[in-house]
Each structure stands twice: as C-alpha cells, then as structure tokens.
Design a protein around this motif. Structure first.
Motif, PDB file in Angstrom:
ATOM      1  N   VAL A  26       0.862  -1.176   0.000  1.00  0.00           N
ATOM      2  CA  VAL A  26       0.000   0.000   0.000  1.00  0.00           C
ATOM      3  C   VAL A  26       0.902   1.232   0.000  1.00  0.00           C
ATOM      4  CG1 VAL A  26      -1.651   1.321   1.368  1.00  0.00           C
ATOM      5  CG2 VAL A  26      -1.848  -1.156   1.265  1.00  0.00           C
ATOM      6  N   ARG A  27       0.686   2.129  -0.958  1.00  0.00           N
ATOM      7  CA  ARG A  27       1.462   3.372  -1.006  1.00  0.00           C
ATOM      8  C   ARG A  27       1.027   4.272   0.147  1.00  0.00           C
ATOM      9  NH1 ARG A  27       0.678   8.264  -3.320  1.00  0.00           N
ATOM     10  NH2 ARG A  27       2.547   9.422  -3.852  1.00  0.00           N
ATOM     11  N   VAL A  28       1.980   4.782   0.905  1.00  0.00           N
ATOM     12  CA  VAL A  28       1.689   5.615   2.074  1.00  0.00           C
ATOM     13  C   VAL A  28       0.816   6.804   1.705  1.00  0.00           C
ATOM     14  CG1 VAL A  28       2.733   7.115   3.836  1.00  0.00           C
ATOM     15  CG2 VAL A  28       3.745   4.870   3.349  1.00  0.00           C
ATOM     16  N   GLY A  29       1.110   7.463   0.581  1.00  0.00           N
ATOM     17  CA  GLY A  29       0.360   8.641   0.165  1.00  0.00           C
ATOM     18  C   GLY A  29      -1.072   8.372  -0.263  1.00  0.00           C
ATOM     19  N   ASP A  30      -1.412   7.105  -0.486  1.00  0.00           N
ATOM     20  CA  ASP A  30      -2.784   6.772  -0.880  1.00  0.00           C
ATOM     21  C   ASP A  30      -3.752   6.784   0.290  1.00  0.00           C
ATOM     22  OD1 ASP A  30      -1.937   6.585  -3.472  1.00  0.00           O
ATOM     23  OD2 ASP A  30      -1.905   4.390  -3.521  1.00  0.00           O
ATOM     24  N   ARG A  31      -3.218   6.830   1.509  1.00  0.00           N
ATOM     25  CA  ARG A  31      -4.018   6.962   2.734  1.00  0.00           C
ATOM     26  C   ARG A  31      -5.075   5.869   2.880  1.00  0.00           C
ATOM     27  NH1 ARG A  31      -4.373  11.663   5.562  1.00  0.00           N
ATOM     28  NH2 ARG A  31      -4.901  10.122   7.098  1.00  0.00           N
ATOM     29  N   LYS A  32      -4.729   4.635   2.539  1.00  0.00           N
ATOM     30  CA  LYS A  32      -5.657   3.518   2.741  1.00  0.00           C
ATOM     31  C   LYS A  32      -5.671   3.129   4.211  1.00  0.00           C
ATOM     32  CE  LYS A  32      -5.878   1.387  -1.705  1.00  0.00           C
ATOM     33  NZ  LYS A  32      -6.018   0.131  -2.395  1.00  0.00           N
ATOM     34  N   THR A  33      -6.846   2.830   4.715  1.00  0.00           N
ATOM     35  CA  THR A  33      -6.928   2.386   6.094  1.00  0.00           C
ATOM     36  C   THR A  33      -6.326   0.984   6.225  1.00  0.00           C
ATOM     37  OG1 THR A  33      -9.133   1.468   5.781  1.00  0.00           O
ATOM     38  CG2 THR A  33      -9.002   3.741   6.590  1.00  0.00           C
ATOM     39  N   VAL A  34      -5.676   0.767   7.336  1.00  0.00           N
ATOM     40  CA  VAL A  34      -5.133  -0.549   7.678  1.00  0.00           C
ATOM     41  C   VAL A  34      -5.640  -0.841   9.089  1.00  0.00           C
ATOM     42  CG1 VAL A  34      -3.070  -1.968   7.926  1.00  0.00           C
ATOM     43  CG2 VAL A  34      -3.109  -0.128   6.224  1.00  0.00           C
ATOM     44  N   LYS A  35      -6.898  -1.265   9.146  1.00  0.00           N
ATOM     45  CA  LYS A  35      -7.560  -1.529  10.429  1.00  0.00           C
ATOM     46  C   LYS A  35      -7.072  -2.844  11.009  1.00  0.00           C
ATOM     47  CE  LYS A  35     -10.721   1.837  10.366  1.00  0.00           C
ATOM     48  NZ  LYS A  35     -11.067   2.753  11.395  1.00  0.00           N
ATOM     49  N   THR A  36      -6.787  -2.823  12.290  1.00  0.00           N
ATOM     50  CA  THR A  36      -6.332  -4.034  12.948  1.00  0.00           C
ATOM     51  C   THR A  36      -6.911  -4.114  14.350  1.00  0.00           C
ATOM     52  OG1 THR A  36      -4.390  -5.316  13.612  1.00  0.00           O
ATOM     53  CG2 THR A  36      -4.194  -2.923  13.734  1.00  0.00           C
TER      54      THR A  36
END
Length: 172
Positions: A26-36
């Motif tokens: 996941v590209r950091v700048g794409d701001r995708k959530t990484v819920k855990t």
C-alpha cells in the motif's frame, strides 16, 4: 534479540506474497486504512520482551524477498522487564486513544518505534495513523510502500509467552 515469533501478512525476509492475496503493498500517500484488532495475553513471568506490530516499507511497490527495506515502523503495545526500543526519543503523539513516545534509530534502514506509554493487551488501531504521524513530521515520504505487516513478540530474555485470543488486519 532472542526471537520474534510473529504472524506475517505480505513481504518478509525470504518470501513475498502477491497483492491479490494480501492487499499489500500500500502506497503511504494513498491513505488507505489498515484496520487491525489484537486481543492477547502475556505470561505471568514474561522476562524482557515487547508485543508489537512491525511494518516493513520499501521504495518500490514490487519488493522481492531479498530487497532490503528502507524503513521499519514498530508499534509497541506492551513491554515487560525493561525492554526498550532502538534509537533515541524523537517526540510523542496521541493516536488511537493512547499516548505514544516516538523513537528513531537506524540499523541500515530507518527504524521508528511508537511505544505506548501504558501497556495494553487489547488494541483496535488504524496503522495508517502511524505512517501519517511520521509523514507529518517529515520522517517518512508519501512515495514509500507498506509491504509487510507483522504482529508478534520480541523476546530479549526469559520465556516471553504470548497467547493471541483474536487478531485481524483489514486493508482498505
């Protein structure tokens, strides 16, 4: 370090999983959530250890098993027996309802450790919040890729028992 028993999603030394199966990188700048979420317990006599997430970052979106990471982000949820992170304290931040001290070190790549000020055995976090905290401080660039996510215990001395009751990662 004695051991780092962990669960791995995505890239790790020695192997690479495909994006279709893991959602990574996941590209950091794409701001995708990484819920855990993680619910665990630590043994009664844990020795010197931590319980942490370990995020591996690369400069390219197709890192192979032998590609050295550019950055590593550790999120320490629990530490016992005087365990401490690599490097020196850089600052602090409030994320996910808790205060974290940020440490910065280098072992051939940059290592950033977020150390929770009070131990917990249950967490619900968006790991993107931690990468963005580093971006805001100009310590991490938006063009890096989160290639792998680990969750485990780093045992320095003693038995370091960790029992996981529930664990999930949802990339999205």
């Amino acid at each position: 370090m004695k051991s780092y028993a962990s669960s791995v999603l995505g890239w790790h030394w020695g192997w690479k999983a495909d994006k279709a199966a893991t959602g990574l990188p996941v590209r950091v700048g794409d701001r995708k959530t990484v819920k855990t979420t993680w619910d665990f317990s630590v043994g009664a006599d844990p020795g010197t250890m931590n319980v942490a997430y370990d995020l591996w970052l690369h400069a390219k979106n197709n890192a192979d098993w032998q590609d050295r990471p550019t950055d590593e982000i550790m999120v320490w949820l629990n530490r016992q027996g005087g365990a401490g992170p690599l490097g020196t304290k850089y600052g602090s931040v409030s994320l996910g309802g808790a205060m974290w001290d940020i440490y910065q070190g280098d072992i051939g790549w940059k290592v950033y450790s977020f150390v929770r000020r009070t131990n917990t055995t249950k967490a619900t976090l968006d790991l993107d919040d931690f990468t963005q905290a580093l971006v805001r401080r100009k310590l991490l660039s938006n063009d890096k890729y989160v290639s792998g996510i680990e969750a485990g215990t780093e045992v320095f001395k003693g038995t370091g028992r960790l029992d996981t009751k529930a664990y999930s990662v949802d990339i999205g």
